[in-house]
Design an enzyme around this catalytic site. Structure first.
Site, PDB file in Angstrom:
ATOM      1  N   TYR A   1      41.935  43.417  33.816  1.00 57.81           N
ATOM      2  CA  TYR A   1      42.082  42.712  35.089  1.00 57.81           C
ATOM      3  C   TYR A   1      42.209  41.209  34.852  1.00 57.81           C
ATOM      4  O   TYR A   1      43.077  40.542  35.420  1.00 57.81           O
ATOM      5  CB  TYR A   1      40.874  43.017  35.977  1.00 57.81           C
TER       6      TYR A   1
ATOM      7  N   SER B   1      41.823  35.265  40.739  1.00 57.71           N
ATOM      8  CA  SER B   1      40.410  35.631  40.567  1.00 57.71           C
ATOM      9  C   SER B   1      39.790  34.673  39.578  1.00 57.71           C
ATOM     10  O   SER B   1      40.497  34.096  38.728  1.00 57.71           O
ATOM     11  CB  SER B   1      40.310  37.062  40.040  1.00 57.71           C
TER      12      SER B   1
END
Length: 237
Positions: A157, A144
């Site tokens: 995250y 990501s």
């Protein structure tokens, strides 16, 4: 890489990018083992692949559960043959709305790391060992942009994905002589349920469709022999 008849294991394959990538690789002739926690959605994905003439098997399981990983690897190999491609796509954001780090419970950080980092590490240990014995295999970590940009409230995250990227590089360095290759792929912002959870205010018309991103990642996998092992790629149009 010729994917025809190759065994592929994809985690987080019940929806979004994981499901789309499973369908894309199945169209290339791969034999797909799909893993996710939600058995109903997972079976629907497998059924779509089979209806289109592909081979797919649903394996409901939680990659964060250390008791499950040996069963996942064993069942997948029994169903689709030796795993030639492993895609670590399963992820969790943790609690939403996303909290600041000061408001993040230690237990919530630990849970995110179990799914996004420790689970993939455990499963790779099992699958990469068999790949090394055969002298071939590819392991893909779905990353990501939160792994490289310090977005407020994306702490748990982002930390997990940054660690996953570095894990990818270390695996590649350690297994470079064994024929096992590693890639980390940032798919970009997509119109998925996870993105909607994290950013419900986002304009979905500006987001990429998982199906389009999956096609690009499938091309990367097919051409992985020409990409340096350990690389971090962005699935740009």
């Amino acid at each position: 890489m010729d994917l025809q008849g190759k065994g592929v294991l994809i985690t987080g394959a019940s929806q979004g990018l994981g499901a789309a990538l499973a369908e894309s690789l199945a169209r290339a002739g791969a034999r797909i083992a799909l893993v996710a926690r939600g058995s109903e959605a997972l079976e629907k994905t497998a059924a779509r692949i089979r209806a289109a003439g592909g081979e797919a098997h649903a394996l409901p399981a939680d990659v964060a559960d250390k008791r499950a990983v040996h069963g996942i690897a064993g069942a997948a190999a029994a169903l689709v043959g030796p795993i030639e491609v492993l895609v670590h796509n399963a992820s969790t954001l943790g609690p939403v709305p996303l909290p600041l780090l000061l408001d993040t419970e230690c237990e919530d950080l630990e849970a995110v790391l179990q799914t996004n980092l420790v689970g993939p590490f455990r499963l790779t240990k099992i699958v990469a060992g068999a790949m090394a014995l055969r002298g071939s295999g590819l392991i893909v970590h779905v990353s990501s942009d939160a792994a490289v940009a310090a977005y407020p409230r994306w702490g748990a995250y982002g930390v997990s994905k940054a660690a996953l990227d570095h894990l990818n590089r270390i695996w590649a360095a350690e297994l470079q002589q064994a024929g096992v290759r590693f890639l980390s792929v940032d798919p970009g912002e997509m119109d998925t349920a996870m993105h909607a959870q994290a950013m419900p205010e986002a304009d979905r018309s500006q987001l990429a469709q998982p199906e389009a991103v999956a096609v690009r990642i499938a091309r990367m996998i097919a051409g992985s022999d020409r990409i340096e092992s350990g690389s971090r790629l962005v699935a740009e149009p």
